[in-house]
Design an enzyme around this catalytic site. Sequence first.
Site, PDB file in Angstrom:
ATOM      1  N   TYR A 140     -17.138   1.742  28.459  1.00 22.67           N
ATOM      2  CA  TYR A 140     -17.310   1.877  29.960  1.00 22.67           C
ATOM      3  C   TYR A 140     -16.436   1.174  30.806  1.00 22.67           C
ATOM      4  O   TYR A 140     -15.758   1.364  31.743  1.00 22.67           O
ATOM      5  CB  TYR A 140     -18.732   1.688  30.575  1.00 22.67           C
ATOM      6  CG  TYR A 140     -19.798   2.808  30.052  1.00 22.67           C
ATOM      7  CD1 TYR A 140     -19.536   3.886  30.413  1.00 22.67           C
ATOM      8  CD2 TYR A 140     -21.017   2.909  29.300  1.00 22.67           C
ATOM      9  CE1 TYR A 140     -20.296   5.028  30.170  1.00 22.67           C
ATOM     10  CE2 TYR A 140     -21.628   3.660  29.144  1.00 22.67           C
ATOM     11  CZ  TYR A 140     -21.562   4.876  29.501  1.00 22.67           C
ATOM     12  OH  TYR A 140     -22.250   6.097  29.065  1.00 22.67           O
TER      13      TYR A 140
HETATM   14  C1  LIG Z   1     -19.301   6.172  23.287  1.00 22.14           C
HETATM   15  C2  LIG Z   1     -18.938   7.217  22.764  1.00 22.14           C
HETATM   16  C3  LIG Z   1     -19.642   8.298  23.945  1.00 22.14           C
HETATM   17  C4  LIG Z   1     -17.441   7.422  22.763  1.00 22.14           C
HETATM   18  O1  LIG Z   1     -17.214   8.791  22.574  1.00 22.14           O
HETATM   19  P1  LIG Z   1     -15.904   9.354  21.871  1.00 22.14           P
HETATM   20  O2  LIG Z   1     -15.657  10.724  22.077  1.00 22.14           O
HETATM   21  O3  LIG Z   1     -15.748   8.521  20.415  1.00 22.14           O
HETATM   22  O4  LIG Z   1     -14.839   8.320  22.557  1.00 22.14           O
HETATM   23  P2  LIG Z   1     -13.350   9.067  23.167  1.00 22.14           P
HETATM   24  O5  LIG Z   1     -12.675   9.369  21.819  1.00 22.14           O
HETATM   25  O6  LIG Z   1     -13.460   9.926  24.277  1.00 22.14           O
HETATM   26  O7  LIG Z   1     -12.677   7.550  23.508  1.00 22.14           O
HETATM   27  C5  LIG Z   1     -12.143   7.477  24.953  1.00 22.14           C
HETATM   28  C6  LIG Z   1     -11.548   6.146  24.778  1.00 22.14           C
HETATM   29  O8  LIG Z   1     -12.808   5.342  24.731  1.00 22.14           O
HETATM   30  C7  LIG Z   1     -12.298   4.438  23.616  1.00 22.14           C
HETATM   31  N1  LIG Z   1     -13.306   3.920  23.100  1.00 22.14           N
HETATM   32  C8  LIG Z   1     -14.173   4.872  22.447  1.00 22.14           C
HETATM   33  N2  LIG Z   1     -15.361   4.109  21.837  1.00 22.14           N
HETATM   34  C9  LIG Z   1     -15.239   2.948  22.237  1.00 22.14           C
HETATM   35  C10 LIG Z   1     -15.943   1.648  21.903  1.00 22.14           C
HETATM   36  N3  LIG Z   1     -16.939   1.731  21.264  1.00 22.14           N
HETATM   37  N4  LIG Z   1     -15.323   0.617  22.380  1.00 22.14           N
HETATM   38  C11 LIG Z   1     -14.357   0.558  23.019  1.00 22.14           C
HETATM   39  N5  LIG Z   1     -13.570   1.573  23.280  1.00 22.14           N
HETATM   40  C12 LIG Z   1     -14.079   2.764  22.859  1.00 22.14           C
HETATM   41  C13 LIG Z   1     -11.467   5.069  23.077  1.00 22.14           C
HETATM   42  O9  LIG Z   1     -10.592   4.127  22.135  1.00 22.14           O
HETATM   43  C14 LIG Z   1     -10.383   5.770  23.953  1.00 22.14           C
HETATM   44  O10 LIG Z   1      -9.585   5.132  24.438  1.00 22.14           O
HETATM   45  P3  LIG Z   1      -8.003   5.581  24.529  1.00 22.14           P
HETATM   46  O11 LIG Z   1      -7.975   6.891  25.532  1.00 22.14           O
HETATM   47  O12 LIG Z   1      -7.444   4.380  25.137  1.00 22.14           O
HETATM   48  O13 LIG Z   1      -7.698   5.971  23.201  1.00 22.14           O
HETATM   49  C15 LIG Z   1     -19.416   7.726  21.431  1.00 22.14           C
HETATM   50  O14 LIG Z   1     -19.400   6.688  20.409  1.00 22.14           O
HETATM   51  C16 LIG Z   1     -20.992   7.700  21.391  1.00 22.14           C
HETATM   52  O15 LIG Z   1     -21.685   8.991  21.536  1.00 22.14           O
HETATM   53  N6  LIG Z   1     -21.700   6.585  20.995  1.00 22.14           N
HETATM   54  C17 LIG Z   1     -23.236   6.756  20.846  1.00 22.14           C
HETATM   55  C18 LIG Z   1     -23.981   6.757  22.177  1.00 22.14           C
HETATM   56  C19 LIG Z   1     -23.599   5.632  23.108  1.00 22.14           C
HETATM   57  O16 LIG Z   1     -23.419   4.448  22.957  1.00 22.14           O
HETATM   58  N7  LIG Z   1     -23.500   6.176  24.472  1.00 22.14           N
HETATM   59  C20 LIG Z   1     -22.979   5.388  25.373  1.00 22.14           C
HETATM   60  C21 LIG Z   1     -24.292   4.641  26.110  1.00 22.14           C
HETATM   61  S1  LIG Z   1     -25.649   5.655  27.029  1.00 22.14           S
END
Ligand SMILES: CC(C)(COP(=O)(O)OP(=O)(O)OC[C@H]1O[C@@H](n2cnc3c(N)ncnc32)[C@H](O)[C@@H]1OP(=O)(O)O)[C@@H](O)C(=O)NCCC(=O)NCCS
Length: 166
Positions: A140
């Site tokens: 976030y």
């Molecule tokens: C967090 C989550 C939603 C990210 O989804 P994702 O599809 O892997 O993320 P994206 O590929 O769209 O990444 C978008 C950006 O965020 C960054 N990002 C993704 N996960 C990240 C993390 N854990 N820490 C830091 N940055 C992160 C990516 O590097 C990317 O950055 P960029 O555009 O500069 O390359 C996914 O890992 C998830 O479902 N996690 C478990 C549930 C969770 O924790 N949800 C949030 C809290 S309710």
Amino acid sequence: MSVKIELLNSSLNKKAFSCGKVMLDNYLHMQAIQDVKRKLSVVFVLTEETTIKGYYTLSSSSVPVEMMPEAIRKKMPGSYKALPVTLLGRLAVDAKFKGKGLGGILLIDALKRSFAVAGESLGSIGVVVDPLDDDAVAFYNKFGFILLPDSGKMFLPMADIAQLGL
Ligand SMILES: CC(C)(COP(=O)(O)OP(=O)(O)OC[C@H]1O[C@@H](n2cnc3c(N)ncnc32)[C@H](O)[C@@H]1OP(=O)(O)O)[C@@H](O)C(=O)NCCC(=O)NCCS
């Protein structure tokens, strides 16, 4: 990338969804449809045919004025004890599809929708999230959310969302 984001409905395969966080999986498997019926939240899903690749939820909420940073608080009338916000309660991407930009697409869609509603039909000064862990905080943070002290919550003002030009 062309993706489909739609409201959750019973024709979709909820049970197959697995993001690695049991709470978020269970919510989609067992509670989401009921929450929608009760108007507790709206649930949007990113889909391909009947597969759910990711989802997020939005609800109305409020935060106590004292939780907001001084810079925001001082712009608000003193009569408000709590400020209306939009709660992005949950956001998750299935583990099979992580790291492909879908989390970012879902988040931007949620911000866009929240901004549109705040401009047309329901007051809200920004979007609040409750990150589950440090990874979620980092995710976030990347999109401009700031931590609200002593609450574990993070916040992105509508004014900042406006600047994204969504
Ligand atoms: C967090 C989550 C939603 C990210 O989804 P994702 O599809 O892997 O993320 P994206 O590929 O769209 O990444 C978008 C950006 O965020 C960054 N990002 C993704 N996960 C990240 C993390 N854990 N820490 C830091 N940055 C992160 C990516 O590097 C990317 O950055 P960029 O555009 O500069 O390359 C996914 O890992 C998830 O479902 N996690 C478990 C549930 C969770 O924790 N949800 C949030 C809290 S309710």
